[in-house]
Design a protein around this motif. Structure first.
Motif, mmCIF file in Angstrom:
data_model
loop_
_atom_site.group_PDB
_atom_site.id
_atom_site.type_symbol
_atom_site.label_atom_id
_atom_site.label_comp_id
_atom_site.label_asym_id
_atom_site.label_seq_id
_atom_site.Cartn_x
_atom_site.Cartn_y
_atom_site.Cartn_z
ATOM 1 N N HIS A 58 69.257 53.968 16.638
ATOM 2 C CA HIS A 58 68.275 52.885 16.838
ATOM 3 C C HIS A 58 68.197 52.428 18.294
ATOM 4 C CE1 HIS A 58 72.101 50.857 16.099
ATOM 5 N NE2 HIS A 58 71.635 49.838 16.772
ATOM 6 N N TYR A 61 65.169 53.702 20.434
ATOM 7 C CA TYR A 61 63.772 53.395 20.071
ATOM 8 C C TYR A 61 63.365 52.021 20.602
ATOM 9 C CZ TYR A 61 64.161 57.522 17.274
ATOM 10 O OH TYR A 61 64.349 58.828 16.891
ATOM 11 N N GLY A 62 62.130 51.964 21.064
ATOM 12 C CA GLY A 62 61.626 50.725 21.667
ATOM 13 C C GLY A 62 61.343 49.660 20.640
ATOM 14 N N SER A 63 61.125 50.091 19.388
ATOM 15 C CA SER A 63 60.791 49.082 18.369
ATOM 16 C C SER A 63 61.389 49.480 17.024
ATOM 17 C CB SER A 63 59.268 48.985 18.212
ATOM 18 O OG SER A 63 58.798 50.172 17.564
ATOM 19 N N ARG A 64 61.504 48.513 16.124
ATOM 20 C CA ARG A 64 61.986 48.789 14.758
ATOM 21 C C ARG A 64 60.998 49.717 14.063
ATOM 22 N NH1 ARG A 64 66.121 45.571 12.660
ATOM 23 N NH2 ARG A 64 66.694 43.857 14.039
ATOM 24 N N ALA A 65 59.706 49.528 14.336
ATOM 25 C CA ALA A 65 58.678 50.348 13.679
ATOM 26 C C ALA A 65 58.851 51.823 14.043
ATOM 27 C CB ALA A 65 57.293 49.856 14.080
ATOM 28 N N GLU A 66 59.141 52.085 15.325
ATOM 29 C CA GLU A 66 59.329 53.488 15.748
ATOM 30 C C GLU A 66 60.599 54.066 15.134
ATOM 31 O OE1 GLU A 66 58.874 52.247 19.859
ATOM 32 O OE2 GLU A 66 57.663 54.057 20.236
ATOM 33 N N ARG A 90 70.948 48.295 9.434
ATOM 34 C CA ARG A 90 69.729 47.889 10.153
ATOM 35 C C ARG A 90 68.714 47.347 9.162
ATOM 36 N NH1 ARG A 90 70.317 46.782 15.022
ATOM 37 N NH2 ARG A 90 68.111 47.082 15.413
ATOM 38 N N THR A 93 61.708 47.572 8.303
ATOM 39 C CA THR A 93 60.445 46.830 8.440
ATOM 40 C C THR A 93 59.624 46.890 7.143
ATOM 41 O OG1 THR A 93 59.370 48.837 9.247
ATOM 42 C CG2 THR A 93 60.272 47.327 10.908
#
Ligand SMILES: Nc1nc2ccc(CNc3ccc(C(=O)NCCCC(=O)O)cc3)cc2c(=O)[nH]1
Length: 203
Positions: A58, A61-66, A90, A93
């Motif tokens: 994790h 990655y720039g975001s939780r979505a990615e 984690r 989303t």
């Protein structure tokens, strides 16, 4: 049923699930183990059992979505039908949870809805309850609030420390999670669109 197990650490529940699916009575197969952290014991357990593993870190990655999107791609790549969160730490989303609604299970070390969140065992000790346990539930967007599939009660002894209680709860987890995997994997238990549990009676 093609199963993926998501882990973040040792994966003792992973071991219990691997042993369960090896039974001739089981209709489930663990096709991939995914960890959000590299080098954890659970990955070694999976490899030793000949199960494919993937690390989706994790931190990369720039975001939780990615992050969730990458996990979803791995699940699709392996044709996964059921996801088990085994000590996966984690938060997932909404879009990911909705896509896997009714197909994703989590195990929590308390009798939900009591003692949600982290350090549930410590919360039970501090609350002074005499009975706690573990819960396997469908994963919903709201953390630790999904429909309950299996629970097992565990007594709290006057001599208990957080460690001794956690160990006793873990033994119950290793029975409850495999049981829930078989119930959902075999179709005996389903999640209804209104979020309620349905036990499929034959007639
Ligand atoms: N949306 C959804 N996703 C989940 C992801 C993991 C787990 C496992 N149990 C968990 C319950 C709580 C946490 C937690 O609060 N961790 C500290 C914050 C970590 C972070 O920032 O991500 C993690 C896993 C359950 C859920 C759930 O019930 N719903």
């Amino acid at each position: 049923t093609r199963v993926a197990v998501l882990i973040s650490g040792s994966g003792t529940n992973l071991q219990a699930l691997m042993e369960q699916v090896k039974k001739p009575s089981s209709s489930a197969e663990i096709v991939v183990v995914i960890s959000n952290r590299p080098g954890v014991m659970g990955l070694k357990r999976a490899s030793m059992a000949g199960i494919q593993t993937r690390v989706v870190d994790h931190k990369l990655y720039g975001s939780r979505a990615e992050f969730d999107g990458t996990i979803d791609k791995v699940l699709e790549e392996f044709g996964v039908e059921l996801v088990c969160l085994a000590g996966f730490m984690r938060i997932l989303t909404g879009p990911f949870v909705r896509k896997w609604s009714g197909k994703m299970l989590n195990i929590h070390p308390s009798l939900l809805p009591s003692f949600k969140g982290v350090n549930a065992q410590k919360q039970a000790l501090q609350a002074g309850v005499r009975v706690t346990g573990c819960t396997v539930h469908f994963v919903a967007e709201e953390v630790d609030a999904g429909a309950i599939v299996v629970q097992e009660a565990v007594p709290i002894l006057v001599t208990d420390t957080e460690d001794s209680l956690s160990e006793r709860i873990r033994e119950a987890e290793h029975r409850a999670f495999p049981a829930a995997l078989e119930l959902v994997g075999s179709g005996a238990v389903k999640l209804r669109d209104d979020g309620r549990i349905v036990w499929n009676q034959s007639v």
